[in-house]
Design an enzyme around this catalytic site. Structure first.
Site, PDB file in Angstrom:
ATOM      1  N   SER A   1      90.605 101.926 -74.938  1.00  0.00           N
ATOM      2  CA  SER A   1      91.866 102.655 -74.969  1.00  0.00           C
ATOM      3  C   SER A   1      92.856 101.874 -75.832  1.00  0.00           C
ATOM      4  CB  SER A   1      92.424 102.811 -73.554  1.00  0.00           C
ATOM      5  OG  SER A   1      92.940 101.573 -73.112  1.00  0.00           O
ATOM      6  N   LYS A   2      93.714 102.631 -76.499  1.00  0.00           N
ATOM      7  CA  LYS A   2      94.690 102.021 -77.407  1.00  0.00           C
ATOM      8  C   LYS A   2      95.524 100.971 -76.697  1.00  0.00           C
ATOM      9  CE  LYS A   2      95.878 105.333 -80.991  1.00  0.00           C
ATOM     10  NZ  LYS A   2      96.988 106.022 -81.622  1.00  0.00           N
ATOM     11  N   ARG A   3      95.812 101.237 -75.427  1.00  0.00           N
ATOM     12  CA  ARG A   3      96.699 100.361 -74.672  1.00  0.00           C
ATOM     13  C   ARG A   3      96.002  99.043 -74.318  1.00  0.00           C
ATOM     14  NH1 ARG A   3      97.914 100.239 -69.535  1.00  0.00           N
ATOM     15  NH2 ARG A   3      96.420 101.885 -69.119  1.00  0.00           N
TER      16      ARG A   3
END
Ligand code: GLU
Length: 460
Positions: free
Chosen positions: A245-247
Site C-alpha cells: 500500500s502507498k501508505r
C-alpha cells in the site's frame, strides 16, 4: 499498421513504481516493434488529481529515461493527451450510445441502489443493477448517470502473458459510464481513448485484467476496432507476498530510489527481472540487452515479490562498473559539501563499499562535520599517541599512511581491529569507516592530527 502502446497514469500521488514498471514494458515492446509509445494522463478524478503529481510522473520517467513519443507535453496526432481536456469527446460518445440504445440514463439515487444491493445480498445472489431505469424509467427527476446496457455473452481476448482469456459477460451488470457530475468513469474513458489514439496493444498491470471485458464490450458497442492484444503484467507485491500500500510501503515511490542513489539503469534492470525472467542465469541487463531478450512469453503470471537485497546487489554491480569520472559525477549531488578533487580521491575505497550512492554520505560526512570526541581509556590513548607519532612526518598519502600505521600496530602488541577502531571513532565519530588510511588521507593532515590530539589531550 504500426504498433502503438500507451501508459495512462493517474496523477493522484507520488510517482508509482507500478507506473515505472509498466512504462518499461511498454517502451521495450514499442522499441522492439519500431512502434510508438504514448503517455496519456488519466486525470478524470477531480478530487484527487494535482498538476504537481503529473509533474512527478514526467520527472520519474525522464529520470529512468523512459521517454515517450506523444504526450501532453509533446503533443502528437491524437492530442489532447490529458483526459480532463477530452470531456466533450466522452460526452459525444456517450450520447451516441444513448441514441443507439446501447446506453441509457439512470435516475436511481444512491439510496435506491443501496437497497437493491442489500436485497440481492439477503437473497444470496450476486448483485447486478436491476435495469429499472431501462425497463421502467422514472418521471420527474433531473439528476442522472449514464449506464451501459451490457450485451453479455462470452468476451474473449488475447493476452500476451496469459494466452486466450474468456470472461462471462452475463455476470456483468449495466455499469456507469458517465457519472452524475458529467465526468466519464475510467471504464469508459480508457477504451474510448485507446481506440481514438489507435492503441494496438494494451500493456498494463494485472489489477486491470478484470476491467478488460467491460472495456471490450464498450469497444464493440462503439464500433471501434479492438486492440490487437493485451498484456497484463504481474502486480508488485511485498516480500511476504502481501499487497503493498502507498501508505505503508515507501518503496512504491519512485522518488526514493533517486534520493537514495539507485542508478536509473540498475532500477530498470531490477524492474525488468521483477516480472520477467530470461530463462538463463544472466541477471545484469542493459537496456539494449533487454531489447534483445525481453518477451511477454517469459513474463510470470504470479505476483512479483519486491526484494531489496536483489535490488541492492544489482545496484552495487552497476556502481562498481562505472568509470571513476562517471561515478564522481553521479556522486556530486549527494556530496555538495565536497570539492571535486576530494570526491575523486574518495572513489577507490568507496566504490566497493556502496550498494547505493547515498551511503557515500555516511562514509564521508566526517569531512564536513566535527565528530564529538569519544572518551578513551589510558591504554587506548597511548595507542592514539603512537599513531600520531608515526603520522606526523608522513607524506599525506594513503599508502604511506598505511605502512606507517602497520608499523605502529606491530609495535603496539594489539591487533589491527583493536588499534584502528578507536582511531575511526576519533576521526569520524563512527565505529565503521572507510579503511583507516583512506579515512585519514581524505581529511587535511592538520585536521586529522588535531582530532587525534584532541582525543589524547596531547599538545604538539
Ligand atoms: N489510470 C489507470 C491507472 O493508472 C490506467 C489503467 C490502464 O492502463 O488502463 O491504473
Amino acid at each position: 499498421m504500426s504498433v502503438r502502446v500507451r501508459i495512462a497514469p493517474s496523477p493522484t500521488g507520488f510517482a508509482h513504481l507500478g507506473t515505472a514498471s509498466t512504462a518499461l514494458y511498454n517502451v521495450l515492446f514499442a522499441r522492439q516493434q519500431d512502434g510508438t509509445f504514448v503517455l496519456r494522463i488519466d486525470d478524470t478524478d477531480v478530487e484527487r488529481n494535482r498538476p504537481e503529481y503529473e509533474a512527478l510522473i514526467y520527472e520519474s520517467l525522464h529520470w529512468l529515461r523512459l521517454d515517450w513519443d506523444e504526450g501532453p507535453d509533446k503533443g502528437g496526432p491524437h492530442a489532447p493527451y490529458r483526459q480532463s481536456e477530452r470531456l466533450d469527446l466522452y460526452k459525444e460518445e456517450a450520447a451516441r450510445l444513448i441514441t443507439e440504445r446501447k446506453a441509457y440514463r439512470c435516475y436511481c439515487t444512491p439510496e435506491e441502489l443501496e437497497t437493491e444491493r442489500r436485497q440481492a445480498q439477503s437473497e444470496k445472489r450476486a448483485y447486478k443493477y436491476s435495469r429499472r431505469c431501462l425497463t421502467n424509467p422514472l418521471e420527474g427527476r433531473s439528476v442522472f448517470a449514464v449506464r451501459f446496457k451490457v450485451p453479455g455473452g462470452d468476451v474473449s481476448f488475447k493476452d500476451m502473458v496469459r494466452g486466450e482469456m474468456h470472461f462471462d459477460g452475463d455476470l456483468i451488470g449495466d455499469f456507469i459510464i458517465v457519472k452524475s457530475d458529467g465526468y466519464p468513469t475510467y471504464q469508459f474513458a480508457s477504451p474510448v481513448d485507446d481506440a481514438l489514439m489507435k492503441i494496438t496493444h494494451v500493456i498494463r498491470g494485472e489489477e486491470h485484467l478484470s476491467n478488460t471485458p467491460y472495456q471490450l464490450m464498450l469497444v464493440d458497442a462503439l464500433g471501434y476496432e479492438r486492440p490487437r492484444a493485451y498484456a497484463h503484467m504481474p502486480l508488485i507485491l511485498a516480500k511476504d507476498g502481501s499487497k503493498m500500500s502507498k501508505r505503508k510501503h515507501p518503496e512504491l515511490n519512485v522518488a526514493i530510489y533517486r534520493e537514495q542513489g539507485y542508478l536509473p539503469e540498475a532500477l530498470l534492470n531490477y524492474l525488468a527481472l521483477l516480472g520477467w525472467n530470461p530463462g538463463t542465469a544472466q541477471e545484469i541487463f542493459s537496456f539494449d540487452d533487454l531489447l534483445t531478450a525481453f518477451s511477454f512469453e517469459r513474463v510470470q503470471h504470479a505476483g512479483a515479490r519486491f526484494d531489496w537485497e536483489k535490488l541492492n546487489w544489482i545496484n552495487g554491480e552497476y556502481i562498481r562498473k562505472l568509470s571513476d569520472d562517471e561515478l564522481a559525477s553521479r556522486l556530486r549531488p549527494f556530496l555538495p559539501q565536497l570539492d571535486e578533487a576530494t570526491v575523486k580521491r574518495a572513489i577507490p575505497p568507496l566504490r566497493t563499499r556502496m550498494h547505493k550512492l547515498a551511503q557515500a554520505v555516511d562514509y564521508l560526512d566526517y569531512l564536513w562535520t566535527e565528530p564529538a570526541p569519544p572518551t578513551l581509556d589510558a591504554e587506548t590513548i597511548e595507542r592514539v599517541k603512537s599513531a600520531i607519532n608515526v603520522l606526523q612526518d608522513m607524506p599525506w598519502q594513503a599508502e604511506a599512511i598505511e605502512s606507517a600505521l602497520e608499523k605502529a600496530v606491530a609495535e603496539s602488541g594489539v591487533g589491527k581491529g583493536k588499534f584502528y577502531t578507536p582511531l575511526r571513532d576519533v576521526l569520524t565519530g563512527k565505529k565503521v569507516s572507510l579503511p583507516i588510511h583512506y579515512t585519514l588521507e581524505l581529511l587535511p593532515k592538520e585536521v586529522a592530527l588535531q582530532r587525534l590530539q584532541r582525543a589524547t589531550n596531547v599538545r604538539v
